[in-house]
Design an enzyme around this catalytic site. Sequence first.
Site, short mmCIF file in Angstrom:
data_model
loop_
_atom_site.label_atom_id
_atom_site.label_comp_id
_atom_site.label_asym_id
_atom_site.label_seq_id
_atom_site.Cartn_x
_atom_site.Cartn_y
_atom_site.Cartn_z
N GLU A 196 0.81 -1.22 0.00
CA GLU A 196 0.00 0.00 0.00
C GLU A 196 0.84 1.26 0.00
O GLU A 196 0.56 2.21 -0.74
CB GLU A 196 -0.95 0.02 1.20
CG GLU A 196 -2.13 -0.94 1.08
CD GLU A 196 -1.79 -2.37 1.49
OE1 GLU A 196 -0.64 -2.60 1.95
OE2 GLU A 196 -2.66 -3.24 1.36
N HIS A 265 -10.01 -4.60 11.11
CA HIS A 265 -10.66 -4.50 9.80
C HIS A 265 -11.95 -3.70 9.83
O HIS A 265 -12.76 -3.80 8.93
CB HIS A 265 -10.97 -5.90 9.24
CG HIS A 265 -9.79 -6.62 8.68
ND1 HIS A 265 -8.82 -7.18 9.47
CD2 HIS A 265 -9.42 -6.88 7.41
CE1 HIS A 265 -7.91 -7.75 8.70
NE2 HIS A 265 -8.25 -7.59 7.44
#
Lengths: 463, 328
Positions: A196, A265
Site C-alpha cells: 500500500e 478490519h
Amino acid sequence: MSIDIQMPALSPTMEEGTLTKWLVKEGDAVKSGDMLAEIETDKATMEVEAIDEGVVGKILVAEGSQNVAVGTVILQLLEDGEGVDDLSAPSETPAPEATPEATHEPATVSSTPEPAQSTASVQSVPVEMDVPAGTAMVETSVRDALRDAMAEEMRRDDRVFIMGEEVAEYQGAYKVTRELLQEFGAKRVIDTPITEHGFAGIGVGAAMGGLRPIVEFMTWNFAMQAIDHIINSAAKTLYMSGGQMRCPIVFRGPNGAASRVGAQHSHDYSSWYANVPGLKVVAPYDAADAKGLLKSAIRDPNPIVFLEHEMMYGEIMDVPDMDDYLVPIGKALVRRVGSDVTITAHSRMVGRALEAADILAGEGISAEVIDLRTIRPLDSDTIIKSVKKTNRIVCAEEGWGQSGIGAEIAARVMEQAFDYLDAPPARVFQKDVPLPYAGNLEALSLPNAQDVVVAAKGVCYVK
Amino acid sequence: MATPGKTSKKELLHLYREMLLIRRFEEKAGQLYGMGLIAGFCHLYIGQEAVVTGVNAAIKDGDQMITSYRDHGHMLALGMTARGVMAELTGRSGGYSRGKGGSMHMFSVEKNFYGGHGIVAAQVPIGAGLGLANKYLDNGKISTVFFGDGAANQGQVYEALNMAQLWKLPTLFIIENNQYAMGTSIARSTAQKDLYKRGLSFGVEGVQVDGMDVLAVRDATKKAAAHARAGKGPMILEMMTYRYRGHSMSDPAKYRTREEVSEMREDHDPIDMAKNRLLKEKWADLDALKAIDKDIKAIVADAVEFAKTSPEPAPAELYTDVLLELDA
Ligand SMILES: Cc1ncc(C[n+]2csc(CCOP(=O)(O)OP(=O)(O)O)c2C)c(N)n1
Ligand SMILES: [Mg+2]
C-alpha cells in the site's frame, strides 16, 4: 451410524444454494479432503469437501437442485464396515444456528455480498436531485454504480487508470472492478503486490506526472500503511509548491465496519481525512450518489478520499439513466424534509437515519434528514439552514465520537446558529472501544436507528 | 529427492499427531463456518501444517512466535488449547480473547504467542522487536516471525530486516510461501521469486526449505535458531508450502486449477508423508494410526462442544480492556 453431510453456508447470511454437481457417486470411497459436490450461490461456486472417511451411502439431493436450504442433509456417508442398512434416517434439518448479527452481510473479502435486506424506509430517490424530469431510473447495485462510474470515466479520458490489490484478474476483492480488465486491458487496470505505501506513492507520482489514477485500497484499514502519501504527498503538494504542482488522484475503497471482521478490519476513517486541508473527502450513501460523486471525483483536479461502505455494495437502488450523471462534490442532500429536528449522517448511517425518521414520524416527530455526501468541504449552509428551521440537531455517524464528524457539525451549529437552538446538539456514534468480534458485543458497539430515535427524542424533550 | 531426515519413532509419532490435530481442527472450523457458527474472516492452515510443526520442534520453550491472521495452526502447535481457540472462533467468552478478537486476533502470554495480526506484514517488525527485547534482556530466547509470500512485498519487511541485521537481533523470518496471496500468484506479484534471497542486500542469510516435509523444516530451523542464538543475527527461512483451501472461507479460488491442488494433496501432503514414513519404518501400523486419528477427533469434538456452549461475552465486556489503570 452413518454421517450426515449438510448443505453448508458460504457466508453467515447464505440461506440456500444450488447443488450444481455431484463429484462422487453412491458407493465411492472418500477420504478427508476429497471434493464431494459443487454448490453455487449468487456469489460464487464452491466445493464441498469431505472431512470424514467413508463410503458414499446415499445421495439425498439430486444434481441441479435449486434453493437447497443450508443445513439440509445432502449426503450420507457410511463409516468403516457399515452397509446401506446402517443408514440412519437423516437428522432433522437444523435451522442454521444464526449468529446474532445474521442479518448482516458476510464480510468475506473474496465474495460478492448478497443484497442486504432493504428496509422500506430506504428512499432511493432524493428530495432534491438535478435530474431532468422524466428521466428513467435503472435499478443498480452500489457496487455496479461505482464500477459504471469508473468505466465511463475511463472511456472518456484515457489518462484515467485504476490500480490496487486484486483489481484486475480477480475482478476486485469485492467485485467493484468487475470486467474493467476485460474492457480496458492490463495497461489501465493494474494488479499491484500487497504494498500500500508503495503503490499509493506511485499513484501520487503518476498523478504529478500527468495521469489520473484511481487507487483502490482493498479496504481503508490497509490505507493506514499509505496514509503518509495521502496526506504528506498528495494533500500538501499544491500548497507547498505555491500552486504549481497538481495531484489529481482518487483514493477509494470500503470504509468502516463490515460484519464480524474484528477491530483491525473495522475502522471508520471519515474524521481522520476530514481533518486534512488539501483533501476532499466524499462518502456516498446510495447508488446514484456513488456513481455521480465518483465521476465528479475522477474529474476533480484535487486529491480525493472516496469512502465507500462494504455493507452497501449489494444494495440495489435507482440510478438515473443518463449519459453523464454527475453529482457535485461539496453539496449535501436533504433526503427527507421535516420540521422538528435535523438529523445529519453520511454513508450507511443515512439509511439508519431515514429508518429513525420513519419511526419518529409514527410518534409525531417530523425529522429532516440530511445526507452529508461530502465530508470535506462540509456543506455547512444546508445544515445551518435546516437547523434554523427545526431548532434541533442530531449528528449521527458510525465512527467514534471524539473529534468526529458530529463534533465538527455541532461546533459549527453552535458558532453559526446558536440563537436558533432549542436544545444542545446531540451526537450518535460508535461506542468508544475497538470493534469487538463477538456478535452480541459488535451489535452493542455500532449505532443503529433506535439510537438515533432516542437522541432525536432527547433533543425534542419527548420521552 | 533429499535424503529422508533423521528421526525417531517417538518424535515422528509426535509430529504426526501435531499436524493431524491442526488438520482436523481446521476441517472442523471450516464446517462450523458453513453452519454459521463462525463469522467474518476465517483463514485455514490446511496444507501448511508441516511448517509450524517443524519450526516448533526446533525451537525451545520460551521462544516466541508471531504470525498473520492465518494463525490457528501456530496456536495449536504452541500448546494453546483447541477449546480456547475454537471458542474464540465462535466469539464466546471461553475463547483466548474472550470473544473480542476472533479468528485473526488471539494471543497467549503464557505460551509466548504474540498474535494473530490482520494487517499484512505488520507482524514482521513486531517480531523483530521481540528479538530486540530478547537481546536487550539477554534472556537467550529467539523470536520467530511467520509471514506470507504476499506479505514479503511490503516495505516494512525490509526496514525490519535491515535493523535486525544491523543490531544482530535473534529473530527468524519465516516466509510461508504458499504461492498465492489471495488470488495473486507469486509470479504475478514479484519479479524476484526467490524469497530466501530477499535479505541478501542487508547481509541476512536465507535458505529455501521444503515446507511440506516436517523434518526438513525442523532441520533448517534448528540451524537457523543456533545461528540466531549465537548472536549472529537473523536468518530467513523460505518454506515452500501450499494452502489447499481458498484464501478465506468464501474464496472460490478460480485462480488455480483443481489439478494443481490435487497434485499437491496427492503427492506432497505433509501428513501423508509422515504417515508413510511411520508405516515404512514399522513405527506404527494402520490400527495405531487410526487410534491416533480417533483421539484427535475426540479432542476436536470436545473443543467444538465447548465452543458451542461457552456463553457469549457479557455485555459489560464491551468496555473492558481498552486501557489499563495506573496501578495495574
Ligand atoms: C496491509 C494489508 N493489505 C491487504 C490486506 C488484505 N489481505 C489479507 S490477506 C492478503 C493476502 C496475503 O497473502 P500472503 O502474505 O501470501 O499470506 P497467505 O494468506 O497466503 O497466508 C491480503 C491482500 C491486509 N489484510 N492488509
Ligand atoms: Mg501466500
